[in-house]
Design a protein around this motif. Structure first.
Motif, mmCIF file in Angstrom:
data_model
loop_
_atom_site.group_PDB
_atom_site.id
_atom_site.type_symbol
_atom_site.label_atom_id
_atom_site.label_comp_id
_atom_site.label_asym_id
_atom_site.label_seq_id
_atom_site.Cartn_x
_atom_site.Cartn_y
_atom_site.Cartn_z
ATOM 1 N N TRP A 189 -6.632 20.900 -38.994
ATOM 2 C CA TRP A 189 -7.515 20.737 -37.564
ATOM 3 C C TRP A 189 -6.549 20.412 -36.720
ATOM 4 O O TRP A 189 -5.450 19.860 -36.450
ATOM 5 C CB TRP A 189 -8.396 19.546 -37.842
ATOM 6 N N LEU A 190 -6.875 21.384 -35.601
ATOM 7 C CA LEU A 190 -6.123 21.683 -34.521
ATOM 8 C C LEU A 190 -6.971 21.591 -33.257
ATOM 9 O O LEU A 190 -8.313 21.873 -33.253
ATOM 10 C CB LEU A 190 -5.225 22.954 -34.400
ATOM 11 N N ARG A 191 -6.833 21.090 -32.037
ATOM 12 C CA ARG A 191 -7.560 20.979 -30.960
ATOM 13 C C ARG A 191 -7.033 21.469 -29.717
ATOM 14 O O ARG A 191 -5.821 21.674 -29.426
ATOM 15 C CB ARG A 191 -8.183 19.608 -30.791
ATOM 16 N N GLN A 192 -7.865 21.943 -28.651
ATOM 17 C CA GLN A 192 -7.068 22.383 -27.338
ATOM 18 C C GLN A 192 -8.053 21.910 -26.221
ATOM 19 O O GLN A 192 -9.375 22.149 -26.218
ATOM 20 C CB GLN A 192 -7.263 23.921 -27.179
ATOM 21 N N ALA A 193 -7.620 21.036 -25.466
ATOM 22 C CA ALA A 193 -8.148 20.500 -24.260
ATOM 23 C C ALA A 193 -8.074 21.435 -23.029
ATOM 24 O O ALA A 193 -7.227 22.187 -22.963
ATOM 25 C CB ALA A 193 -7.702 19.092 -24.008
ATOM 26 N N ALA A 245 -3.829 17.535 -41.172
ATOM 27 C CA ALA A 245 -3.805 18.648 -42.018
ATOM 28 C C ALA A 245 -3.905 17.939 -43.631
ATOM 29 O O ALA A 245 -3.641 17.069 -43.791
ATOM 30 C CB ALA A 245 -2.549 19.521 -42.044
ATOM 31 N N ILE A 246 -4.573 19.001 -44.531
ATOM 32 C CA ILE A 246 -4.450 18.422 -45.843
ATOM 33 C C ILE A 246 -3.967 19.766 -46.965
ATOM 34 O O ILE A 246 -4.293 20.680 -46.518
ATOM 35 C CB ILE A 246 -5.999 18.082 -45.997
ATOM 36 N N ASN A 247 -3.279 19.329 -47.986
ATOM 37 C CA ASN A 247 -3.002 20.453 -48.725
ATOM 38 C C ASN A 247 -4.138 20.878 -49.741
ATOM 39 O O ASN A 247 -5.176 20.563 -49.697
ATOM 40 C CB ASN A 247 -1.448 19.921 -49.601
ATOM 41 N N TRP A 248 -3.644 21.875 -50.696
ATOM 42 C CA TRP A 248 -4.757 22.424 -51.251
ATOM 43 C C TRP A 248 -5.447 21.611 -52.286
ATOM 44 O O TRP A 248 -6.545 21.723 -52.588
ATOM 45 C CB TRP A 248 -4.170 23.664 -52.143
ATOM 46 N N SER A 249 -4.744 20.458 -52.923
ATOM 47 C CA SER A 249 -5.384 19.481 -53.913
ATOM 48 C C SER A 249 -6.076 18.642 -53.252
ATOM 49 O O SER A 249 -6.562 17.922 -53.936
ATOM 50 C CB SER A 249 -4.282 19.333 -54.869
ATOM 51 N N ASN A 307 -3.848 28.162 -44.237
ATOM 52 C CA ASN A 307 -2.468 28.748 -44.482
ATOM 53 C C ASN A 307 -2.310 29.035 -46.033
ATOM 54 O O ASN A 307 -2.849 28.103 -47.035
ATOM 55 C CB ASN A 307 -1.348 27.852 -43.980
ATOM 56 N N ARG A 308 -1.879 30.174 -46.345
ATOM 57 C CA ARG A 308 -1.959 30.495 -47.746
ATOM 58 C C ARG A 308 -0.801 29.814 -48.431
ATOM 59 O O ARG A 308 -1.210 29.608 -49.940
ATOM 60 C CB ARG A 308 -1.652 32.006 -47.883
ATOM 61 N N ALA A 309 0.092 29.044 -47.967
ATOM 62 C CA ALA A 309 0.937 28.212 -48.927
ATOM 63 C C ALA A 309 0.437 27.038 -49.354
ATOM 64 O O ALA A 309 0.969 26.595 -50.273
ATOM 65 C CB ALA A 309 2.159 27.966 -47.980
ATOM 66 N N GLY A 310 -0.901 26.674 -49.074
ATOM 67 C CA GLY A 310 -1.351 25.605 -49.532
ATOM 68 C C GLY A 310 -1.015 24.223 -49.137
ATOM 69 O O GLY A 310 -1.288 23.242 -49.739
ATOM 70 N N THR A 311 -0.067 24.091 -48.020
ATOM 71 C CA THR A 311 0.485 22.826 -47.473
ATOM 72 C C THR A 311 -0.218 22.183 -46.384
ATOM 73 O O THR A 311 -1.156 22.596 -45.808
ATOM 74 C CB THR A 311 1.970 23.250 -47.142
ATOM 75 N N ALA A 312 0.145 21.060 -46.196
ATOM 76 C CA ALA A 312 -0.295 20.334 -45.180
ATOM 77 C C ALA A 312 0.543 20.457 -43.749
ATOM 78 O O ALA A 312 0.842 19.364 -43.122
ATOM 79 C CB ALA A 312 -0.721 18.939 -45.318
ATOM 80 N N THR A 313 0.874 21.458 -43.522
ATOM 81 C CA THR A 313 1.807 21.997 -42.375
ATOM 82 C C THR A 313 1.250 21.486 -41.081
ATOM 83 O O THR A 313 0.105 21.397 -40.774
ATOM 84 C CB THR A 313 2.036 23.461 -42.443
ATOM 85 N N THR A 314 2.372 20.928 -40.313
ATOM 86 C CA THR A 314 1.839 20.508 -39.033
ATOM 87 C C THR A 314 2.177 21.494 -37.656
ATOM 88 O O THR A 314 2.015 21.477 -36.733
ATOM 89 C CB THR A 314 2.890 19.245 -38.572
ATOM 90 N N TRP A 315 2.801 22.757 -38.235
ATOM 91 C CA TRP A 315 2.987 23.733 -37.375
ATOM 92 C C TRP A 315 1.805 24.632 -37.318
ATOM 93 O O TRP A 315 1.549 25.314 -38.328
ATOM 94 C CB TRP A 315 4.390 24.589 -38.002
ATOM 95 N N LEU A 316 1.490 25.057 -35.957
ATOM 96 C CA LEU A 316 0.433 25.691 -35.670
ATOM 97 C C LEU A 316 0.736 27.394 -36.164
ATOM 98 O O LEU A 316 -0.184 27.900 -36.626
ATOM 99 C CB LEU A 316 0.102 25.847 -34.471
ATOM 100 N N TYR A 317 2.040 27.714 -36.208
ATOM 101 C CA TYR A 317 2.219 29.092 -36.405
ATOM 102 C C TYR A 317 2.219 29.342 -37.989
ATOM 103 O O TYR A 317 2.155 30.577 -38.522
ATOM 104 C CB TYR A 317 3.409 29.485 -35.823
ATOM 105 N N ASN A 318 1.979 28.324 -38.763
ATOM 106 C CA ASN A 318 2.093 28.347 -40.427
ATOM 107 C C ASN A 318 0.489 28.974 -40.728
ATOM 108 O O ASN A 318 0.405 29.082 -41.746
ATOM 109 C CB ASN A 318 2.491 27.366 -40.868
ATOM 110 N N TYR A 319 -0.370 28.817 -39.575
ATOM 111 C CA TYR A 319 -1.901 29.003 -39.892
ATOM 112 C C TYR A 319 -2.074 30.406 -39.606
ATOM 113 O O TYR A 319 -2.109 30.890 -38.608
ATOM 114 C CB TYR A 319 -2.586 27.955 -39.381
#
Length: 123
Positions: free
Chosen positions: A35-39, A49-53, A98-110
């Motif tokens: 989940w990301l937000r823009q004000a 973020a949450i991983n695949w499992s 993100n296809r990697a299935g991770t709980a990444t914090t980087w916007l560019y990974n999505y």
């Protein structure tokens, strides 16, 4: 994967909202979801973020202890429970995958994004 957010709205400070992110596609359950937000006038920022499992999560410092991310893979849905909302939480909230299935914090990974849902917190 196609993502659709829902659950946004107008709430008073101190109130709660639950956002939902419905994912479609046969492999939706293997994606990591954020989940990301823009004000207005600000850059898009990471929220949670949450991983695949579902056994690993990440949160921005600004929402720790107030927001909870969870998922139901049987329903291909990810939730963001938002409590103790503040006016500074006002933004358009997006879910992304993100296809990697991770709980990444980087916007560019999505790679895939929903259209967003507006959350407005009044003081």
């Amino acid at each position: 994967v196609h993502l659709v957010e829902s659950g946004g709205g107008l709430v008073q400070a101190g109130g709660s909202l639950r956002l939902s992110c419905a994912a479609s596609g046969r492999t939706a359950s293997v994606y990591g979801i954020g989940w990301l937000r823009q004000a207005p006038g600000k850059e898009r920022e990471f929220v949670a973020a949450i991983n695949w499992s579902g056994d690993y999560t990440n949160y921005a410092d600004s929402v720790k202890g107030r927001f909870t991310i969870s998922r139901e893979n049987a329903k291909n849905t990810v939730y963001l429970q938002m409590n103790s909302l503040k006016p500074e939480d006002t933004a358009v909230y997006y879910c992304a995958a993100n296809r990697a299935g991770t709980a990444t914090t980087w916007l560019y990974n999505y790679e895939s994004w929903g259209q967003g849902t507006q959350v407005t917190v009044s003081s």
